[in-house]
Motif scaffolding. Structure first.
Motif, PDB file in Angstrom:
ATOM      1  N   GLN A 151       0.858  -1.185   0.000  1.00 26.71           N
ATOM      2  CA  GLN A 151       0.000   0.000   0.000  1.00 26.71           C
ATOM      3  C   GLN A 151       0.899   1.242   0.000  1.00 26.71           C
ATOM      4  OE1 GLN A 151      -2.645  -1.505  -0.344  1.00 26.71           O
ATOM      5  NE2 GLN A 151      -2.622  -3.322   0.973  1.00 26.71           N
ATOM      6  N   ILE A 152       0.390   2.326  -0.560  1.00 28.37           N
ATOM      7  CA  ILE A 152       1.207   3.544  -0.681  1.00 28.37           C
ATOM      8  C   ILE A 152       0.880   4.524   0.444  1.00 28.37           C
ATOM      9  CG2 ILE A 152       1.763   5.522  -2.156  1.00 28.37           C
ATOM     10  CD1 ILE A 152       1.057   3.792  -4.581  1.00 28.37           C
ATOM     11  N   THR A 153       1.912   4.968   1.155  1.00 30.96           N
ATOM     12  CA  THR A 153       1.702   6.014   2.163  1.00 30.96           C
ATOM     13  C   THR A 153       2.359   7.313   1.696  1.00 30.96           C
ATOM     14  OG1 THR A 153       3.732   5.572   3.424  1.00 30.96           O
ATOM     15  CG2 THR A 153       1.752   4.312   4.043  1.00 30.96           C
ATOM     16  N   SER A 154       1.897   8.420   2.270  1.00 31.23           N
ATOM     17  CA  SER A 154       2.366   9.723   1.813  1.00 31.23           C
ATOM     18  C   SER A 154       2.235  10.749   2.930  1.00 31.23           C
ATOM     19  CB  SER A 154       1.510  10.142   0.601  1.00 31.23           C
ATOM     20  OG  SER A 154       1.580  11.525   0.379  1.00 31.23           O
ATOM     21  N   SER A 155       3.138  11.716   2.921  1.00 36.70           N
ATOM     22  CA  SER A 155       2.981  12.836   3.852  1.00 36.70           C
ATOM     23  C   SER A 155       2.269  13.988   3.156  1.00 36.70           C
ATOM     24  CB  SER A 155       4.357  13.307   4.343  1.00 36.70           C
ATOM     25  OG  SER A 155       5.153  13.663   3.236  1.00 36.70           O
ATOM     26  N   VAL A 206      11.982  12.016   0.643  1.00 42.00           N
ATOM     27  CA  VAL A 206      10.898  11.529  -0.224  1.00 42.00           C
ATOM     28  C   VAL A 206       9.570  11.842   0.461  1.00 42.00           C
ATOM     29  CG1 VAL A 206      12.140   9.671  -1.422  1.00 42.00           C
ATOM     30  CG2 VAL A 206      11.143   9.243   0.837  1.00 42.00           C
ATOM     31  N   ASP A 207       8.494  11.875  -0.334  1.00 47.22           N
ATOM     32  CA  ASP A 207       7.177  12.177   0.240  1.00 47.22           C
ATOM     33  C   ASP A 207       6.423  10.921   0.650  1.00 47.22           C
ATOM     34  OD1 ASP A 207       7.407  14.940  -0.104  1.00 47.22           O
ATOM     35  OD2 ASP A 207       6.798  14.789  -2.215  1.00 47.22           O
ATOM     36  N   GLY A 208       6.809   9.807   0.056  1.00 47.98           N
ATOM     37  CA  GLY A 208       6.055   8.605   0.366  1.00 47.98           C
ATOM     38  C   GLY A 208       6.869   7.341   0.225  1.00 47.98           C
ATOM     39  N   GLN A 209       6.215   6.246   0.506  1.00 46.01           N
ATOM     40  CA  GLN A 209       6.813   4.911   0.362  1.00 46.01           C
ATOM     41  C   GLN A 209       5.656   3.942   0.191  1.00 46.01           C
ATOM     42  OE1 GLN A 209       7.003   2.036   2.874  1.00 46.01           O
ATOM     43  NE2 GLN A 209       5.082   2.972   3.521  1.00 46.01           N
ATOM     44  N   GLU A 210       6.002   2.697  -0.069  1.00 46.79           N
ATOM     45  CA  GLU A 210       4.948   1.687  -0.177  1.00 46.79           C
ATOM     46  C   GLU A 210       5.393   0.419   0.527  1.00 46.79           C
ATOM     47  OE1 GLU A 210       7.470  -0.185  -2.322  1.00 46.79           O
ATOM     48  OE2 GLU A 210       5.551  -1.005  -2.984  1.00 46.79           O
ATOM     49  N   LYS A 226       1.160  10.595   6.723  1.00 50.45           N
ATOM     50  CA  LYS A 226      -0.207  10.934   7.095  1.00 50.45           C
ATOM     51  C   LYS A 226      -1.260  10.077   6.382  1.00 50.45           C
ATOM     52  CE  LYS A 226      -3.026  14.790   8.395  1.00 50.45           C
ATOM     53  NZ  LYS A 226      -3.194  14.087   9.680  1.00 50.45           N
ATOM     54  N   TYR A 227      -1.058   9.846   5.097  1.00 50.15           N
ATOM     55  CA  TYR A 227      -2.073   9.163   4.286  1.00 50.15           C
ATOM     56  C   TYR A 227      -1.655   7.727   3.980  1.00 50.15           C
ATOM     57  CZ  TYR A 227      -3.487  13.975   3.577  1.00 50.15           C
ATOM     58  OH  TYR A 227      -3.866  15.273   3.781  1.00 50.15           O
ATOM     59  N   CYS A 228      -2.636   6.862   3.929  1.00 52.89           N
ATOM     60  CA  CYS A 228      -2.369   5.491   3.482  1.00 52.89           C
ATOM     61  C   CYS A 228      -3.418   5.111   2.449  1.00 52.89           C
ATOM     62  CB  CYS A 228      -2.395   4.519   4.651  1.00 52.89           C
ATOM     63  SG  CYS A 228      -1.971   2.839   4.139  1.00 52.89           S
ATOM     64  N   GLY A 288      -4.202   8.073  13.780  1.00 50.17           N
ATOM     65  CA  GLY A 288      -4.203   9.333  13.034  1.00 50.17           C
ATOM     66  C   GLY A 288      -3.974   9.229  11.539  1.00 50.17           C
ATOM     67  N   MET A 289      -3.762   8.038  11.013  1.00 46.23           N
ATOM     68  CA  MET A 289      -3.571   7.928   9.557  1.00 46.23           C
ATOM     69  C   MET A 289      -4.914   8.058   8.853  1.00 46.23           C
ATOM     70  SD  MET A 289      -0.768   5.159   8.331  1.00 46.23           S
ATOM     71  CE  MET A 289       0.237   6.128   7.212  1.00 46.23           C
ATOM     72  N   ILE A 290      -4.877   8.639   7.658  1.00 42.87           N
ATOM     73  CA  ILE A 290      -6.104   8.796   6.874  1.00 42.87           C
ATOM     74  C   ILE A 290      -6.054   7.814   5.701  1.00 42.87           C
ATOM     75  CG2 ILE A 290      -7.448  10.412   5.482  1.00 42.87           C
ATOM     76  CD1 ILE A 290      -6.130  12.648   7.229  1.00 42.87           C
ATOM     77  N   PHE A 291      -7.048   6.940   5.663  1.00 45.75           N
ATOM     78  CA  PHE A 291      -7.053   5.873   4.656  1.00 45.75           C
ATOM     79  C   PHE A 291      -7.972   6.193   3.488  1.00 45.75           C
ATOM     80  CE2 PHE A 291      -5.011   3.518   7.930  1.00 45.75           C
ATOM     81  CZ  PHE A 291      -4.389   2.440   7.316  1.00 45.75           C
ATOM     82  N   ASN A 292      -7.593   5.713   2.306  1.00 44.35           N
ATOM     83  CA  ASN A 292      -8.541   5.687   1.191  1.00 44.35           C
ATOM     84  C   ASN A 292      -8.348   4.404   0.405  1.00 44.35           C
ATOM     85  OD1 ASN A 292      -5.985   7.082   0.002  1.00 44.35           O
ATOM     86  ND2 ASN A 292      -7.179   6.511  -1.797  1.00 44.35           N
ATOM     87  N   GLN A 293      -9.414   3.944  -0.207  1.00 42.28           N
ATOM     88  CA  GLN A 293      -9.365   2.735  -1.023  1.00 42.28           C
ATOM     89  C   GLN A 293      -9.187   3.177  -2.467  1.00 42.28           C
ATOM     90  OE1 GLN A 293     -10.033  -0.409   0.553  1.00 42.28           O
ATOM     91  NE2 GLN A 293      -9.241  -1.305  -1.358  1.00 42.28           N
ATOM     92  N   ALA A 294      -8.083   2.770  -3.093  1.00 37.37           N
ATOM     93  CA  ALA A 294      -7.852   3.177  -4.483  1.00 37.37           C
ATOM     94  C   ALA A 294      -8.219   2.025  -5.421  1.00 37.37           C
ATOM     95  CB  ALA A 294      -6.386   3.560  -4.663  1.00 37.37           C
ATOM     96  N   GLY A 295      -8.960   2.308  -6.444  1.00 36.86           N
ATOM     97  CA  GLY A 295      -9.275   1.261  -7.430  1.00 36.86           C
ATOM     98  C   GLY A 295      -8.048   0.962  -8.277  1.00 36.86           C
ATOM     99  N   ALA A 296      -7.942  -0.269  -8.785  1.00 36.20           N
ATOM    100  CA  ALA A 296      -6.737  -0.675  -9.521  1.00 36.20           C
ATOM    101  C   ALA A 296      -6.738  -0.197 -10.978  1.00 36.20           C
ATOM    102  CB  ALA A 296      -6.599  -2.196  -9.490  1.00 36.20           C
TER     103      ALA A 296
END
Ligand code: X2X
Length: 332
Positions: A151-155, A206-210, A226-228, A288-296
């Motif tokens: 999954q991809i996380t990001s600040s 970097v801003d993110g990782q996976e 912050k985001y996942c 505190g992480m904010i999740f979203n479901q991303a379609g493929a």
């Protein structure tokens, strides 16, 4: 007199681990990995080491060096090949710097669920990769251990579709496939060993990782992200590798016991990781992480447009690619 971090690490590795000191052991084997102590990999490895000691009557003492204590993945792979460490768990994608075929199991969106993953990896696709690993003078145990769906996380921002990855500075492990995939997705990937990921995120190199949720949680990456975004963009596993020389040194009866316990521990680790990955969304949200479901769909389409699948099919060759597509369905 001062010592470098490396000298201290080497001295620590050479010193017997106090709790494990078994002066009578005939075979002291070093197993190194890159994951934090609370990750199921290390929990099951500890049980496995105890079972091996018990079943061999103390003849085999398996010492565990978790959490990059012996260096980065790149360093540990060199040490494994040089005989400095005896066992090492490594992602097939990183191993591909030595065994090109080993990254095939990480092709983007190849596996839709765990059932398919284990059928492929415990079946002919896994056997194919293990044979290739054998040619590099390493031995891969029968059961690959799980890392998980990534999954991809990001600040900076949540990743909803492929468009959100445009120019996104994302850390990827040191592996041509990972770099190629995120370049095809128009992101700006940087190859960084896992040992440096927390600080790279913290200092905003970097801003993110996976990574799978089990790693995001046990390595506390949520503290600096912050985001996942649930993308499940690839599956990753850890081959349990032995140095050929270390393995051949063990008498056959001990090899049988060690292999049995390593494979059994791997099966338990798979169950643990799947359960963790399924349950952690709530726990990380509470932290505190904010999740979203991303379609493929948008990601897959971008990869196809960029010729990603066709390019890698050409590199692996038809035999390997056909084995993969038996489980993934048609990719290219
Ligand atoms: O480096 C990573 O991101 C990790 C921990 O998932 C691997 O070992 C591939």
């Amino acid at each position: 007199m001062t010592f470098s971090r490396r000298q201290i690490l080497l001295a620590a590795a050479a010193a017997p681990t106090i709790l494990r000191a078994q002066p009578k052991a005939e075979f002291v084997l070093k197993y190194a990995n890159n994951l934090p102590l609370p990750h199921p990999m290390n929990v099951r490895a500890k049980e496995m080491a105890d079972a091996i000691a018990a079943d061999t009557g103390g003849r085999v003492n398996l010492q565990i060096f978790p959490s990059n204590q012996l260096g980065s993945d790149t360093d540990m792979l060199s040490q494994l090949r040089a005989g400095g460490i005896d066992f090492f768990t490594l992602s097939g994608l990183i191993l591909s710097t030595l065994v090109p075929a080993a990254s095939i199991t990480g092709i983007g969106f190849a596996f839709s669920d765990y059932d398919t993953v284990w059928k492929a990896l415990d079946g002919d696709l896994g056997a194919y990769v293990r044979k290739e690993i054998g040619k590099a003078n390493l031995l891969a145990m029968d059961r690959i251990w799980d890392n998980g769906f990534r999954q991809i996380t990001s600040s900076a921002r949540p990743i909803q579709t492929a468009d959100d990855l445009k120019g996104f500075k994302i850390r990827v492990p040191v592996s041509p496939l990972w770099t190629s995939m995120f370049k095809a997705l128009d992101a700006a990937p940087a190859s960084i060993n896992f040992s440096e990921v927390y600080s790279a995120l913290q200092t905003k190199i970097v801003d993110g990782q996976e990574n799978p949720l089990a790693i995001i949680s046990t390595a506390k990456l949520n503290e600096v992200q912050k985001y996942c975004s649930i993308t499940n963009h690839m599956w990753d596993g850890f081959w349990f590798l032995a140095s050929r020389r270390s393995w051949d040194r063990l008498p056959e009866d001990l090899r049988t016991i060690v292999a049995r316990h390593v494979n059994a521990a791997g099966m338990k680790e798979r169950t643990d990781v799947a359960a963790l990955n399924a349950g952690l969304r709530k726990e990380l949200t509470d932290k505190g992480m904010i999740f979203n479901q991303a379609g493929a769909d948008s990601f897959r389409q971008r990869l196809r447009q960029a010729n990603f699948y066709a390019e890698w099919k050409g590199k692996y060759g038809d035999e390997a690619w056909n084995l993969l597509e038996r489980y993934s369905g048609k990719l290219a």
